[in-house]
Design a protein around this motif. Structure first.
Motif, PDB file in Angstrom:
ATOM      1  N   LEU A 152      -4.498  16.145 -18.934  1.00  9.64           N
ATOM      2  CA  LEU A 152      -5.195  15.355 -17.927  1.00  9.64           C
ATOM      3  C   LEU A 152      -4.659  13.923 -17.902  1.00  9.64           C
ATOM      4  N   GLY A 153      -4.470  13.333 -19.087  1.00  6.94           N
ATOM      5  CA  GLY A 153      -3.928  11.979 -19.150  1.00  6.94           C
ATOM      6  C   GLY A 153      -2.554  11.897 -18.532  1.00  6.94           C
ATOM      7  N   ALA A 154      -1.701  12.886 -18.807  1.00  7.65           N
ATOM      8  CA  ALA A 154      -0.350  12.897 -18.243  1.00  7.65           C
ATOM      9  C   ALA A 154      -0.381  13.040 -16.725  1.00  7.65           C
ATOM     10  N   VAL A 155      -1.263  13.905 -16.212  1.00 10.73           N
ATOM     11  CA  VAL A 155      -1.390  14.081 -14.764  1.00 10.73           C
ATOM     12  C   VAL A 155      -1.839  12.768 -14.107  1.00 10.73           C
ATOM     13  N   LEU A 156      -2.764  12.069 -14.729  1.00  7.72           N
ATOM     14  CA  LEU A 156      -3.230  10.789 -14.186  1.00  7.72           C
ATOM     15  C   LEU A 156      -2.100   9.761 -14.151  1.00  7.72           C
ATOM     16  N   ILE A 157      -1.228   9.794 -15.149  1.00  4.14           N
ATOM     17  CA  ILE A 157      -0.072   8.886 -15.147  1.00  4.14           C
ATOM     18  C   ILE A 157       0.828   9.189 -13.956  1.00  4.14           C
ATOM     19  N   TYR A 158       1.136  10.464 -13.773  1.00  4.48           N
ATOM     20  CA  TYR A 158       1.923  10.857 -12.601  1.00  4.48           C
ATOM     21  C   TYR A 158       1.252  10.384 -11.310  1.00  4.48           C
ATOM     22  N   MET A 159      -0.021  10.709 -11.177  1.00  4.98           N
ATOM     23  CA  MET A 159      -0.750  10.375  -9.960  1.00  4.98           C
ATOM     24  C   MET A 159      -0.769   8.874  -9.709  1.00  4.98           C
ATOM     25  N   GLY A 160      -1.028   8.099 -10.761  1.00  2.00           N
ATOM     26  CA  GLY A 160      -1.103   6.658 -10.607  1.00  2.00           C
ATOM     27  C   GLY A 160       0.207   6.049 -10.162  1.00  2.00           C
ATOM     28  N   LEU A 161       1.295   6.428 -10.829  1.00  3.90           N
ATOM     29  CA  LEU A 161       2.607   5.862 -10.501  1.00  3.90           C
ATOM     30  C   LEU A 161       3.037   6.242  -9.088  1.00  3.90           C
ATOM     31  N   TYR A 162       2.906   7.514  -8.748  1.00  5.68           N
ATOM     32  CA  TYR A 162       3.379   7.951  -7.441  1.00  5.68           C
ATOM     33  C   TYR A 162       2.434   7.535  -6.312  1.00  5.68           C
ATOM     34  N   THR A 163       1.153   7.364  -6.610  1.00  6.35           N
ATOM     35  CA  THR A 163       0.239   6.830  -5.600  1.00  6.35           C
ATOM     36  C   THR A 163       0.625   5.403  -5.256  1.00  6.35           C
ATOM     37  N   ALA A 164       0.907   4.599  -6.272  1.00 11.83           N
ATOM     38  CA  ALA A 164       1.317   3.211  -6.042  1.00 11.83           C
ATOM     39  C   ALA A 164       2.620   3.158  -5.259  1.00 11.83           C
ATOM     40  N   LEU A 165       3.571   4.003  -5.608  1.00 15.32           N
ATOM     41  CA  LEU A 165       4.862   3.993  -4.918  1.00 15.32           C
ATOM     42  C   LEU A 165       4.741   4.497  -3.482  1.00 15.32           C
ATOM     43  N   THR A 166       3.900   5.517  -3.274  1.00 18.00           N
ATOM     44  CA  THR A 166       3.690   6.015  -1.914  1.00 18.00           C
ATOM     45  C   THR A 166       3.025   4.955  -1.052  1.00 18.00           C
ATOM     46  N   ALA A 167       2.148   4.159  -1.662  1.00 17.80           N
ATOM     47  CA  ALA A 167       1.430   3.115  -0.924  1.00 17.80           C
ATOM     48  C   ALA A 167       2.358   2.017  -0.424  1.00 17.80           C
ATOM     49  N   ILE A 168       3.594   1.989  -0.905  1.00 18.14           N
ATOM     50  CA  ILE A 168       4.557   1.012  -0.389  1.00 18.14           C
ATOM     51  C   ILE A 168       4.728   1.182   1.109  1.00 18.14           C
ATOM     52  N   SER A 169       4.507   2.415   1.599  1.00 19.68           N
ATOM     53  CA  SER A 169       4.636   2.693   3.034  1.00 19.68           C
ATOM     54  C   SER A 169       3.698   1.839   3.870  1.00 19.68           C
ATOM     55  N   PHE A 170       2.578   1.404   3.298  1.00 18.17           N
ATOM     56  CA  PHE A 170       1.644   0.553   4.033  1.00 18.17           C
ATOM     57  C   PHE A 170       2.167  -0.874   4.173  1.00 18.17           C
ATOM     58  N   TYR A 171       3.112  -1.235   3.340  1.00 16.89           N
ATOM     59  CA  TYR A 171       3.612  -2.610   3.313  1.00 16.89           C
ATOM     60  C   TYR A 171       4.991  -2.760   3.948  1.00 16.89           C
ATOM     61  N   SER A 172       5.699  -1.636   4.105  1.00 16.39           N
ATOM     62  CA  SER A 172       7.061  -1.708   4.620  1.00 16.39           C
ATOM     63  C   SER A 172       7.276  -0.626   5.656  1.00 16.39           C
ATOM     64  N   ALA A 245      -5.842   3.919 -12.185  1.00 16.88           N
ATOM     65  CA  ALA A 245      -6.667   2.860 -11.603  1.00 16.88           C
ATOM     66  C   ALA A 245      -5.788   1.844 -10.861  1.00 16.88           C
ATOM     67  N   ILE A 246      -4.649   1.509 -11.455  1.00 16.36           N
ATOM     68  CA  ILE A 246      -3.722   0.581 -10.795  1.00 16.36           C
ATOM     69  C   ILE A 246      -3.180   1.199  -9.509  1.00 16.36           C
ATOM     70  N   GLY A 247      -2.775   2.469  -9.590  1.00 14.03           N
ATOM     71  CA  GLY A 247      -2.250   3.143  -8.412  1.00 14.03           C
ATOM     72  C   GLY A 247      -3.273   3.228  -7.294  1.00 14.03           C
ATOM     73  N   LEU A 248      -4.526   3.532  -7.657  1.00 13.12           N
ATOM     74  CA  LEU A 248      -5.585   3.628  -6.653  1.00 13.12           C
ATOM     75  C   LEU A 248      -5.872   2.265  -6.033  1.00 13.12           C
ATOM     76  N   PHE A 249      -5.807   1.217  -6.846  1.00 13.33           N
ATOM     77  CA  PHE A 249      -6.018  -0.144  -6.326  1.00 13.33           C
ATOM     78  C   PHE A 249      -4.929  -0.509  -5.314  1.00 13.33           C
ATOM     79  N   VAL A 250      -3.678  -0.200  -5.651  1.00 15.75           N
ATOM     80  CA  VAL A 250      -2.573  -0.496  -4.731  1.00 15.75           C
ATOM     81  C   VAL A 250      -2.743   0.303  -3.444  1.00 15.75           C
ATOM     82  N   TRP A 251      -3.155   1.559  -3.568  1.00 15.63           N
ATOM     83  CA  TRP A 251      -3.371   2.410  -2.389  1.00 15.63           C
ATOM     84  C   TRP A 251      -4.491   1.853  -1.517  1.00 15.63           C
ATOM     85  N   ASN A 252      -5.637   1.561  -2.110  1.00 10.80           N
ATOM     86  CA  ASN A 252      -6.769   1.062  -1.331  1.00 10.80           C
ATOM     87  C   ASN A 252      -6.450  -0.259  -0.649  1.00 10.80           C
ATOM     88  N   THR A 253      -5.699  -1.110  -1.335  1.00  9.14           N
ATOM     89  CA  THR A 253      -5.292  -2.375  -0.731  1.00  9.14           C
ATOM     90  C   THR A 253      -4.367  -2.123   0.453  1.00  9.14           C
TER      91      THR A 253
END
Length: 263
Positions: A152-172, A245-253
């Motif tokens: 579960l911890g490893a999956v959350l790491i994947y999700m967090g990192l890739y959520t943050a990176l995917t959220a770059i689409s909102f900025y560029s 949590a960081i990835g979700l914050f970047v996504w929500n922003t």
């Protein structure tokens, strides 16, 4: 209950679609397994040239690779957003998502779920079981809940990192090549980090913590053969929560910044 019922509905819709094109489903499963098989063969070829890799035997590295496949398969099942920018930003499908009450990230991930990736997790468990016998490891009952917790911890790491990176689409507006780059970097997490330089080791552990999706949590089950790694394994769930949590914050922003198609 709302999210559970939504998950079930999305899963049924996926099944109906795939039952119409069954050959495509099995071809996708086969291609995923062949890809993982090539990675495993590469590890075996490496050990034809050396007896150990940074103090790790062939069976140990194969065991780590098996563990690596488990969270990656789960992650791949629920996070298939490589075309997010084109589909949801450029074509404006994010507008449709935002009109619904469920959290937008939850909807987007379920719309793009890819259950065939889960077969990789089953193969990973099989590889771990075979390596377990080769290493003559002792099995303790608490390994089962620990396996679930570390996964579960490893999956959350994947999700967090890739959520943050995917959220770059909102900025560029311009497509970025950072996701394929990150996909390649994550593979370093399945090898002993002590074979890398100190800087790379630090990055893989504490900046882009892919060491926590493979080598570190897997070392917990190796019967104190690598205590330096095993001592860090218990931090995997905490690292996962922080990164997600960081990835979700970047996504929500990024969602707050979104103003419609092409924004």
């Amino acid at each position: 209950m709302l999210y559970l019922s939504l998950f079930w509905e999305y899963l049924k819709n996926y099944a109906k679609t795939r039952l119409t094109y069954r050959a495509d489903f099995w071809i996708e499963v086969l291609s995923d397994l062949l890809f993982q098989g090539v990675n495993l063969i590469f590890i075996l070829i490496v050990f034809q040239q050396t007896e150990s890799l940074g103090g790790w035997s062939e069976a140990e590295v194969v065991f780590v690779y098996g563990f690596f496949m488990v969270p990656f398969g789960i992650f791949g099942t629920f996070f298939n957003l490589w075309n997010f920018a084109d589909r949801y930003i450029a074509k404006g499908e994010m507008d449709r998502i935002l009109t619904r009450p469920a959290h937008n990230l939850f909807q987007v991930t379920l719309e793009n779920m890819d259950p065939p990736s889960l077969f990789g997790s089953f193969i990973g468990i099989l590889i771990m079981a075979i390596s377990w016998g080769q290493l003559d490891l002792v099995f303790h009952w608490w390994y089962v809940p620990m396996m679930a917790l570390l996964t579960l911890g490893a999956v959350l790491i994947y999700m967090g990192l890739y959520t943050a990176l995917t959220a770059i689409s909102f900025y560029s507006d311009a497509p970025t090549g950072i996701l394929p780059l990150m996909y390649n970097i994550q593979n370093y997490g399945r090898y002993p980090v002590n074979i890398y330089s100190r800087i790379i080791r630090f990055v893989l552990t504490w900046v882009l913590p892919f060491a926590f999706v493979g080598i570190i949590p897997a070392s917990y089950f190796l019967d104190a053969k690598h205590d330096d790694m095993a001592s860090l394994a218990l931090y995997t769930p905490l690292v996962g929560v922080i990164v997600f949590a960081i990835g979700l914050f970047v996504w929500n922003t990024g969602v707050k910044r979104y103003r419609g198609a092409g924004s």
